[in-house]
Design a protein around this motif. Sequence first.
Motif, short mmCIF file in Angstrom:
data_model
loop_
_atom_site.label_atom_id
_atom_site.label_comp_id
_atom_site.label_asym_id
_atom_site.label_seq_id
_atom_site.Cartn_x
_atom_site.Cartn_y
_atom_site.Cartn_z
N GLN A 1 6.76 -6.15 0.55
CA GLN A 1 6.33 -4.36 0.95
C GLN A 1 5.97 -3.98 -0.55
N CYS A 2 4.66 -3.29 -1.08
CA CYS A 2 4.96 -2.89 -1.93
C CYS A 2 5.34 -2.10 -2.74
N ILE A 3 6.35 -1.44 -3.64
CA ILE A 3 6.29 -0.38 -4.15
C ILE A 3 6.41 1.15 -4.01
N LEU A 4 4.98 0.82 -4.55
CA LEU A 4 4.36 2.18 -5.11
C LEU A 4 3.75 2.41 -3.46
N CYS A 5 2.59 1.65 -2.99
CA CYS A 5 1.73 2.84 -2.37
C CYS A 5 1.72 1.85 -0.52
N ASP A 6 3.16 0.90 -0.35
CA ASP A 6 3.74 0.69 0.89
C ASP A 6 3.21 -0.73 1.00
N LEU B 1 5.01 -5.46 -6.56
CA LEU B 1 3.64 -4.44 -7.01
C LEU B 1 2.40 -5.53 -5.81
N CYS B 2 2.19 -5.05 -5.33
CA CYS B 2 0.70 -5.13 -5.15
C CYS B 2 -0.25 -5.55 -6.36
N THR B 3 -1.47 -6.18 -5.81
CA THR B 3 -2.35 -6.37 -6.64
C THR B 3 -3.02 -5.00 -7.49
N THR B 4 -2.70 -4.74 -6.38
CA THR B 4 -3.99 -3.27 -6.53
C THR B 4 -3.24 -1.99 -7.68
N CYS B 5 -1.88 -1.67 -7.60
CA CYS B 5 -0.64 -1.53 -8.88
C CYS B 5 -0.48 -1.84 -9.34
N HIS B 6 -0.50 -3.71 -9.46
CA HIS B 6 -0.51 -3.97 -10.48
C HIS B 6 -1.57 -4.14 -11.85
ZN LIG Z 1 0.25 -1.19 -4.00
#
Ligand SMILES: [Zn+2]
Length: 71
Positions: A4-9, A33-38
């Motif tokens: 799970q991405c820590i920023l957007c869940d 971090l998911c690709t988008t947040c990364h």
């Molecule tokens: Zn994310």
Amino acid sequence: MQVQCILCDQVDNIDKNSLLAKRLLNRRIGTYLCTTCHHRIAEKTQKRHETGKFKLYHPEDNNFQCSNESS
Ligand SMILES: [Zn+2]
């Protein structure tokens, strides 16, 4: 495995044999971090570097820096 991405869940499914999964399991990196947040963070870091560089050359000219950010 699911991470799970820590920023957007957002929950992603990653290969549990991948290097990223191994690092997460070994706690060498504690966060995913998911690709988008990364990419978003990479962009921000890049901008901060550019701003930092800019400040170095123009430490007193704050007005100029603001107009640079808005454009
Ligand atoms: Zn994310």
